[in-house]
Design a protein around this motif. Structure first.
Motif, PDB file in Angstrom:
ATOM      1  N   ARG A  56       0.829  -1.211   0.000  1.00  0.00           N
ATOM      2  CA  ARG A  56       0.000   0.000   0.000  1.00  0.00           C
ATOM      3  C   ARG A  56       0.858   1.254   0.000  1.00  0.00           C
ATOM      4  NH1 ARG A  56      -3.123  -3.343   3.479  1.00  0.00           N
ATOM      5  NH2 ARG A  56      -2.247  -2.351   5.326  1.00  0.00           N
ATOM      6  N   LEU A  57       1.999   1.226   0.708  1.00  0.00           N
ATOM      7  CA  LEU A  57       2.907   2.371   0.718  1.00  0.00           C
ATOM      8  C   LEU A  57       3.508   2.592  -0.667  1.00  0.00           C
ATOM      9  CD1 LEU A  57       4.384   4.578   2.340  1.00  0.00           C
ATOM     10  CD2 LEU A  57       6.193   2.890   2.746  1.00  0.00           C
ATOM     11  N   LYS A  58       3.932   1.517  -1.324  1.00  0.00           N
ATOM     12  CA  LYS A  58       4.482   1.650  -2.674  1.00  0.00           C
ATOM     13  C   LYS A  58       3.430   2.192  -3.636  1.00  0.00           C
ATOM     14  CE  LYS A  58       6.026  -2.526  -3.158  1.00  0.00           C
ATOM     15  NZ  LYS A  58       6.658  -3.754  -3.660  1.00  0.00           N
ATOM     16  N   THR A  59       2.184   1.748  -3.463  1.00  0.00           N
ATOM     17  CA  THR A  59       1.105   2.253  -4.309  1.00  0.00           C
ATOM     18  C   THR A  59       0.892   3.745  -4.062  1.00  0.00           C
ATOM     19  OG1 THR A  59       0.035   0.109  -4.329  1.00  0.00           O
ATOM     20  CG2 THR A  59      -1.330   1.993  -4.895  1.00  0.00           C
ATOM     21  N   TRP A  60       0.953   4.152  -2.820  1.00  0.00           N
ATOM     22  CA  TRP A  60       0.752   5.559  -2.476  1.00  0.00           C
ATOM     23  C   TRP A  60       1.878   6.415  -3.038  1.00  0.00           C
ATOM     24  CZ3 TRP A  60       3.261   8.865   1.220  1.00  0.00           C
ATOM     25  CH2 TRP A  60       2.578  10.059   1.446  1.00  0.00           C
TER      26      TRP A  60
END
Length: 123
Positions: A56-60
């Motif tokens: 989710r952090l990489k997506t953000w």
């Protein structure tokens, strides 16, 4: 091996002479299913698990990436088994095997899938 004979003799006035193998029909996949098996070759093992905090952090940070999961449960079980087979060969996880068989596929299709992927991996 069982065969179904769909032929009419010349005496009956017919000229159709087609023999269909029941075993081959039971072990084949539809064209869409073969496409999913081929596309699974490019999916990583990370596509088999649920997204965690790091994902989710990489997506953000980097933006949204394509989600390889399929909406159809039957086809998703095929994709998951195919991804695992592309990466691990015949040593696929038993949970994926159970889901594959539970989704309506049979053992002949399982053998066909694993043999086709194994042959492609060696090439």
């Amino acid at each position: 091996m069982a065969f179904l004979q769909f032929a009419t003799s010349a005496e009956d006035g017919g000229s159709i002479g087609t023999t269909i193998s029941a075993n081959n029909a039971a072990s084949s996949f539809a064209p869409l299913e073969w496409q999913i098996i081929q596309l699974a070759r490019h999916d990583g093992l990370s596509s088999l698990r649920a997204p965690d905090r790091w994902d989710r952090l990489k997506t953000w940070i980097f933006g949204e990436r394509a989600n390889p999961r399929l909406a159809n449960g039957r086809l998703e079980s095929l994709r998951r088994l195919a991804v695992d087979a592309w990466h691990r060969g015949y040593a696929v996880r038993p949970s994926y095997l159970k889901a594959f068989l539970k989704a309506g596929f049979n053992e002949n299709q399982l053998e066909t899938l694993l043999a086709a992927i194994s042959a492609r991996r060696r090439a």
